[in-house]
Design an enzyme around this catalytic site. Structure first.
Site, PDB file in Angstrom:
ATOM      1  N   SER A  17      -5.053  10.982   4.416  1.00 43.81           N
ATOM      2  CA  SER A  17      -4.391  10.255   3.581  1.00 43.81           C
ATOM      3  C   SER A  17      -3.174  10.608   2.927  1.00 43.81           C
ATOM      4  O   SER A  17      -2.578  11.544   3.075  1.00 43.81           O
ATOM      5  CB  SER A  17      -5.298  10.270   2.072  1.00 43.81           C
ATOM      6  OG  SER A  17      -5.348  11.316   1.466  1.00 43.81           O
ATOM      7  N   ARG A  19     -12.646   6.444   7.827  1.00 40.78           N
ATOM      8  CA  ARG A  19     -12.287   7.933   7.885  1.00 40.78           C
ATOM      9  C   ARG A  19     -13.539   8.497   7.496  1.00 40.78           C
ATOM     10  O   ARG A  19     -14.539   8.030   6.579  1.00 40.78           O
ATOM     11  CB  ARG A  19     -11.341   8.122   6.569  1.00 40.78           C
ATOM     12  CG  ARG A  19     -10.784   9.412   6.760  1.00 40.78           C
ATOM     13  CD  ARG A  19      -9.622   9.617   5.492  1.00 40.78           C
ATOM     14  NE  ARG A  19      -8.366   8.992   6.559  1.00 40.78           N
ATOM     15  CZ  ARG A  19      -7.132   8.671   6.000  1.00 40.78           C
ATOM     16  NH1 ARG A  19      -6.901   8.740   4.645  1.00 40.78           N
ATOM     17  NH2 ARG A  19      -6.102   8.209   6.504  1.00 40.78           N
ATOM     18  N   ASP A  31      -8.329   0.762  -8.307  1.00 35.08           N
ATOM     19  CA  ASP A  31      -9.431   0.606  -7.103  1.00 35.08           C
ATOM     20  C   ASP A  31     -10.116   2.193  -7.025  1.00 35.08           C
ATOM     21  O   ASP A  31     -11.084   2.257  -6.364  1.00 35.08           O
ATOM     22  CB  ASP A  31      -9.032   0.255  -5.964  1.00 35.08           C
ATOM     23  CG  ASP A  31      -7.852   0.982  -5.126  1.00 35.08           C
ATOM     24  OD1 ASP A  31      -7.413   2.059  -5.704  1.00 35.08           O
ATOM     25  OD2 ASP A  31      -7.265   0.571  -3.996  1.00 35.08           O
ATOM     26  N   HIS A  32      -9.523   3.371  -7.253  1.00 33.90           N
ATOM     27  CA  HIS A  32      -9.672   4.489  -6.801  1.00 33.90           C
ATOM     28  C   HIS A  32     -10.866   5.293  -7.676  1.00 33.90           C
ATOM     29  O   HIS A  32     -11.382   6.371  -7.159  1.00 33.90           O
ATOM     30  CB  HIS A  32      -8.800   5.433  -6.216  1.00 33.90           C
ATOM     31  CG  HIS A  32      -8.053   5.403  -4.983  1.00 33.90           C
ATOM     32  ND1 HIS A  32      -7.655   4.143  -4.406  1.00 33.90           N
ATOM     33  CD2 HIS A  32      -7.953   6.275  -4.106  1.00 33.90           C
ATOM     34  CE1 HIS A  32      -7.525   4.447  -3.067  1.00 33.90           C
ATOM     35  NE2 HIS A  32      -7.432   5.718  -2.865  1.00 33.90           N
ATOM     36  N   ASP A  40      -0.576   4.819  -0.214  1.00 32.65           N
ATOM     37  CA  ASP A  40      -2.068   4.924   0.380  1.00 32.65           C
ATOM     38  C   ASP A  40      -1.833   4.927   1.932  1.00 32.65           C
ATOM     39  O   ASP A  40      -1.130   3.843   2.426  1.00 32.65           O
ATOM     40  CB  ASP A  40      -2.623   4.009  -0.082  1.00 32.65           C
ATOM     41  CG  ASP A  40      -4.277   4.394   0.394  1.00 32.65           C
ATOM     42  OD1 ASP A  40      -5.249   4.786  -0.598  1.00 32.65           O
ATOM     43  OD2 ASP A  40      -4.874   3.687   1.198  1.00 32.65           O
ATOM     44  N   ARG A  92      -1.937  11.314   0.243  1.00 34.86           N
ATOM     45  CA  ARG A  92      -1.837  11.839  -1.199  1.00 34.86           C
ATOM     46  C   ARG A  92      -0.649  12.991  -0.943  1.00 34.86           C
ATOM     47  O   ARG A  92      -0.621  13.903  -0.859  1.00 34.86           O
ATOM     48  CB  ARG A  92      -2.827  12.307  -1.705  1.00 34.86           C
ATOM     49  CG  ARG A  92      -3.602  13.581  -0.827  1.00 34.86           C
ATOM     50  CD  ARG A  92      -5.140  13.689  -1.455  1.00 34.86           C
ATOM     51  NE  ARG A  92      -5.899  12.733  -0.929  1.00 34.86           N
ATOM     52  CZ  ARG A  92      -7.211  12.594  -1.071  1.00 34.86           C
ATOM     53  NH1 ARG A  92      -7.869  13.911  -1.319  1.00 34.86           N
ATOM     54  NH2 ARG A  92      -7.871  11.973  -0.601  1.00 34.86           N
TER      55      ARG A  92
END
Length: 784
Positions: free
Chosen positions: A669, A474, A127-128, A192, A671
């Site tokens: 996030s 965000r 999806d990213h 995520d 990450r």
């Protein structure tokens, strides 16, 4: 022979029958699959029930609902220390979910663990990596072509290790999880930060780094600092223009971006009944913006309706049997309490530049004028993982239809992002897409898109001040379009859609009018829509790849020459020496999110290549020395240059370095690249006033020292030109402070106490070089 009379025999039979029905069967005697895709993986309510018997006996106090679910997943409830805000819990999650950008590194790490099958059900979602440009089908086709080697890697790695794979176009990870995998009372971790979306189905879903996911996939207990619990009591009822999104926009304004750190936000009260299941998911999703560990709602009939609508009636029935364990005990105590009356709650608009600057719509025009925010609205964007449900889309469509009936087109650009293929197919069938397109809307791919910076925006130049409004979660500086001058505001899809027709931030749809094509003024009616599609969901195209029965012959696709994928090499263990004369790579001033540490947007394509993505390390952080980004002094050569190149110089010359950070360092996030990159570039420690939860854990996992000033004011004593020693590592122990010896350029020195939250196991990660190093060593020792 002994004979019974007929009357006596019948009486005994009735008694026996009564006794049999009076004994409630064990909840675990019923086997219910976790999902329609995993027929052999069952919901384990028996574990929760058994664990809670032990925990209740030990704690002897009422439990909140989130505590029941969390403690119900303890690895060892008999010996586990349980103190909110202090203990480190060892937990056994039910499943793992990864999005494609973070899955690359998670799978690369899992491949280094020595396992051949994930220990718990795990899925990967594409999806990213789909950039929004001209519209859904063309954008998807371009992404499939441009990201072929990454998608091939993910498809083959998931097939090899027994994971479910959702192909590009299937939708956003959190919407797919809600539709297919979330279940009441479950515990899930996801790579995520918006994983808490599943709290809308009474699941404790927690965002983590990839290394945490690897632990769970490798059958190790997962560690989490025992969260505090914030209770949010909802009374009254939502109505009119007020939407579920406004609940979390209000909460964000109360708690700020760090007010939920180290806590679970647990919603409760009679007002919960007026929120749909997907509306509750919206609230939980954006709880990530207040730093919360996760957010969750109590199990109720709206969740039953959603489970039935998504073809999971057996789970709904099973959860109803288990319902007492999915509610808070009477008298349960909370660490903090918030009251919100939904009947009095106004629609809110949050921003710009931070998701906790909350303004009621009635006061927003005044704030726009007072602050000089650009009044013209350039783009309005609805959808994303936060607000792309059928209910969201049907309510927004009702506004668009009313405008169309008055002959209007949008004045701002207007984009629509369906959350999943199922939502897209359903709103196409039911006409909402047609309405959006009729008024000038552009339907994007079922993907994250502009929400995470995957937006090829062409209507403004970089540096040009402008305003956009989104239904996303965000809105940090440059988050959506990489333009630091873009003022991004966050609101419900209803407000965003209405603003698209006004084209101005000073519009209030609750009170103001627009002029129709006939020249007559009209005011929008209250939005209306359907909680669930009356004709049921249309599943759309089949985008799921199940792992093959025979996985032995599957070869994982990684080209050694690739610039997007790179197999990992272990980090070096600690050498056992006291670190001395460490230069300060950068003293960061102010907000430093994971976007500042490891930028997204065009860098997302390098998420599977640690060397290449490390070239973005800290390029967005502001240097306290000069107020500039990506310009620091090399303390050896005296020259100024980019942060990553300076770090590389130190590393290549055998010099370890530290970063000095401000408050809530690493918010945003989940990450883990924000932790991997400084480790790869030779960093030893990140020393801050305070950390965001996920980032602090990610640093520890990679063998970095995550340290905080005992006195936050000591941050001001550090000069960017200083060199430092870190004293006390030879006796590194939980709860024992370290010391920072600071050596100033003028020859003076001072010692500053440093705190840390490392436990015994995490100290072993540091000594081994990383958590993955320690895992691999233990597995090798066990098989030797």
């Amino acid at each position: 022979m002994f004979n019974l009379s007929t009357r006596t025999a019948n009486a005994l039979r009735r008694l026996a029958a009564g006794m049999a029905t009076a004994v409630e069967p064990r909840i675990g005697d019923t086997k219910v699959a976790m999902s329609l895709f995993e027929k052999d993986a069952y919901i384990n309510y028996q574990r929760i029930e058994d664990n809670l018997k032990v925990v209740r006996e030990r704690l002897r106090r009422p439990l909140t609902m989130s505590e029941k679910i969390l403690y119900g997943h303890l690895d060892d409830p008999h010996t586990q220390d349980i103190v909110r805000g202090t203990s480190y819990l060892k937990l056994r999650p039910d499943r793992v979910a990864c999005q494609d950008a973070t899955a690359q590194m998670a799978l690369l790490q899992f491949m280094s663990s020595g396992m051949d099958t994930a220990a718990v059900p795990t899925t990967v979602h594409c999806d990213h990596l789909i950039e929004a440009q001209v519209g859904g089908p063309k954008d998807l086709a371009r992404a499939v072509k441009n990201n072929k080697e990454v998608y091939d890697f993910l498809a083959t790695a998931t097939a090899k290790y027994g994971l479910g794979f959702w192909r590009p176009g299937s939708g956003i990870i959190h919407q797919i999880i809600l539709e297919n995998y979330a279940f009441p009372g479950g515990l899930m971790i996801g790579t995520d930060s918006h994983t808490p979306n599943a709290g809308g189905l009474n699941m404790l879903a927690i965002g983590v780094g990839g290394a945490d996911a690897v632990d769970v996939m490798a059958d190790l207990p997962w560690e989490l600092k025992c969260p505090k619990v914030i209770g949010v009591n909802l009374t009254g009822k939502l109505s009119g223009w007020t939407a579920p999104k406004d609940v979390i926009l209000k909460v964000a304004g109360i708690l700020t971006v760090k007010g939920g750190t180290g806590a679970i936000v647990e919603y409760k009260g009679p007002g919960v009944e007026s929120l749909s299941c997907t509306g509750m998911a919206t609230v939980c999703n954006m709880g990530a913006e207040i730093g919360a560990t996760t957010s969750v709602f109590p199990f109720n009939h709206r969740m039953v309706d959603y489970l039935n609508a998504t073809k999971r009636p057996e789970i709904a029935k099973y959860a109803q049997r288990f319902a007492p364990n999915l509610q808070a005990d009477e008298g349960a105590e909370y660490d903090e309490h918030i009251e919100i009356n939904l009947s009095e709650l106004e629609p809110h608009i949050n921003g710009p530049f931070t998701p906790d600057l909350a303004t009621p719509v009635s006061k927003f025009k005044e704030e726009v004028k007072k602050n000089g925010w650009p009044e013209e609205l350039k783009v309005a964007l609805i959808g994303s993982c936060t607000n792309s449900s059928y209910e969201d889309m049907s309510r927004a469509a009702s506004i668009a239809k009313e405008a169309a009936d008055h002959g209007l087109q949008t004045k701002s650009k207007f984009t629509i992002t369906p959350g999943s293929e199922q939502v897209r197919a359903t709103i196409e069938r039911d006409g909402q897409i047609g309405i959006f397109e009729k008024v000038g809307g552009l339907v994007l791919a079922n993907a994250c898109g502009p929400c995470i910076g995957q937006w090829d925006r062409q209507d403004v130049k970089k540096g040009e001040p402008n305003s956009i409004i989104t239904s996303y979660n965000r809105n940090f500086t440059g988050r959506n379009d990489a333009n630091p001058a873009t003022h991004a505001f966050v609101a419900s899809p209803d407000i965003v859609t209405a603003f698209a027709f006004a084209g101005q931030l000073t519009f209030n749809p609750l009170t103001d009018t627009l002029k129709g094509a006939d020249g007559k003024e009209f005011k929008f009616s209250d939005p209306s829509g359907f909680e669930l599609p009356p004709r049921g969901y249309d599943p759309g195209q089949n985008t799921f790849q199940a792992p093959p029965a025979d996985r032995a012959s599957v070869q994982v696709a990684v080209d050694p020459k690739s610039d997007r994928l790179q197999l990992l090499k272990p980090f070096a263990p600690w050498d056992g020496k006291t670190p001395t004369d460490l230069p300060i790579l950068i003293k960061v001033k102010g907000k430093c999110t994971t976007d500042h540490i490891s930028a997204g947007g065009p860098w997302l394509k390098y998420r599977g290549h640690l060397e290449n993505i490390s070239k973005n390390c800290l390029i967005g952080a502001i240097n306290a020395e000069n107020g500039e980004a990506n310009k620091v002094k090399n303390q050896i050569t005296g020259e100024y240059g980019p942060v990553p190149q300076t770090a590389e110089y130190y590393r290549d010359h055998g010099i370890k370095w530290v970063v000095i950070g401000d408050h809530n360092y690493g918010e945003g996030s989940s990450r883990e690249h924000a932790a991997l990159e400084p480790r790869f570039l030779g960093g030893l420690a990140i020393i801050t006033r305070s950390f965001a939860r996920i980032h602090e854990t990610n640093l520890k996992k990679q063998g970095m020292l995550a340290l905080t000033f005992v006195d936050p004011a000591d941050y001001d004593k550090i000069r960017p030109s200083d060199k430092v020693d870190i004293l006390g590592l030879e006796s590194f122990a939980p709860g024992k402070n370290l010391t920072l010896r600071v050596k100033h350029e003028d020859g003076s020195q001072e010692e500053i106490p440093l705190a840390h939250s490392f436990n015994e196991g995490q100290i072993e990660w540091f000594k081994a070089g990383s958590a993955l190093n320690l895992m691999a060593k233990k597995r090798a020792d066990a098989t030797a």
